[in-house]
Design a protein around this motif. Sequence first.
Motif, short mmCIF file in Angstrom:
data_model
loop_
_atom_site.label_atom_id
_atom_site.label_comp_id
_atom_site.label_asym_id
_atom_site.label_seq_id
_atom_site.Cartn_x
_atom_site.Cartn_y
_atom_site.Cartn_z
N ARG A 1 91.15 27.57 39.60
CA ARG A 1 91.75 26.23 39.74
C ARG A 1 93.20 26.28 40.24
O ARG A 1 93.57 25.61 41.20
CB ARG A 1 91.68 25.49 38.40
CG ARG A 1 92.21 24.06 38.44
CD ARG A 1 92.04 23.40 37.09
NE ARG A 1 90.64 23.26 36.73
CZ ARG A 1 89.91 22.20 37.04
NH1 ARG A 1 90.45 21.20 37.71
NH2 ARG A 1 88.66 22.14 36.68
N ARG A 2 94.03 27.09 39.59
CA ARG A 2 95.45 27.13 39.96
C ARG A 2 95.64 27.74 41.33
O ARG A 2 96.43 27.25 42.14
CB ARG A 2 96.24 27.91 38.92
CG ARG A 2 96.35 27.21 37.58
CD ARG A 2 97.23 27.97 36.62
NE ARG A 2 97.34 27.28 35.35
CZ ARG A 2 98.03 27.75 34.31
NH1 ARG A 2 98.70 28.89 34.43
NH2 ARG A 2 98.09 27.07 33.19
N GLY B 1 94.45 25.36 43.94
CA GLY B 1 95.40 24.25 44.03
C GLY B 1 96.61 24.61 44.86
O GLY B 1 97.12 23.80 45.64
#
Length: 331
Positions: A225-226, A229
């Motif tokens: 996710r990070r 992102g």
Amino acid sequence: MADNKENTQLSFMLRILQCLKDTIKPALSTIRFLLLIMLPVSFAVLLLKSTGLLHYVSKFMNPLMQFLDLPGEAALAYLSSIFMNIYSAIAIIKTIVLTDKQLIILSTMCLIAHNFFVECLVMKKTGSHLRKMVVLRIFVSILAAWILTKIMPPGENFLKIIPPEAVEVPELGFNIEQFIAGLGPWFIESIFMVLQIFLIVFAVMLLQHILAEFGLTKRLGRIARRLIGFFGLSPNTAYVWIIANTVGVAYGAGVIIEEVAAGNMSRYEADIFNHSAAINHSQIEDTLLFVSIGVPYVWAALPRFLLAIIVVWAERLRRAIIRSSFRVKVV
């Protein structure tokens, strides 16, 4: 206790078999889609070789090549990567006298623009505008080359200069003998291409269904996710990003198309992902092919990786400005 273990194993096998069953139809559909593009394109390239046209078209690109500090013959390698693949581009590169800097510049151009027709049509099928993807890949491949001409120090030898080989300049006009002689190798290469596409696409799509069945796709999304992102991408694109950067856009087409069709990615998320994949994909096979002829891995991989992040954030900023302008007009 033994019964529970047997039931667990049986349940596991049944779930795997169900994944296999669910894979067959979309995989065959994707394979058909890819072959309907690849076979005509490869046959068209055979015709171009038989006419000598590709060689002479590359001559018209000499001014662009000179602007990028490349010899005119580099245009033929660049065009070959667009019309065919990395292998054909490398075969031509080996016949050209290039400095280390020129080899890095040309390899970057080929890595961004290669397998053009198939990958751009896959991107169109998953929600992007075909014309935009075409312009984006050509423009960024040239932009990347221009940036490298400015930031790479001249005159330093990171690599050995590739020795030239004798190259026969083809005559312009249809050569029936060359065409007939090329039909046999083209047919054999096409058979191997069909088998390769079938095995890789089916394996990748089966893996996708297995990961989804056992909830591993969501775990991958949470883990990435990070990182995703930071790239400007949605967490929903984590798995397809991994696929695109390992097996590439063409072989990963089935997974990308199915993810959109199943609603796991919105068309907006897929379009933004395509902006990244258009510039940066296949960081293993294609990149290592250029490493094998002397390009340092960092130079083969890093420029595309960074440019993909810039392109995605630029596209998101462009869309944000358009939405903001639209709201102002409405108010």
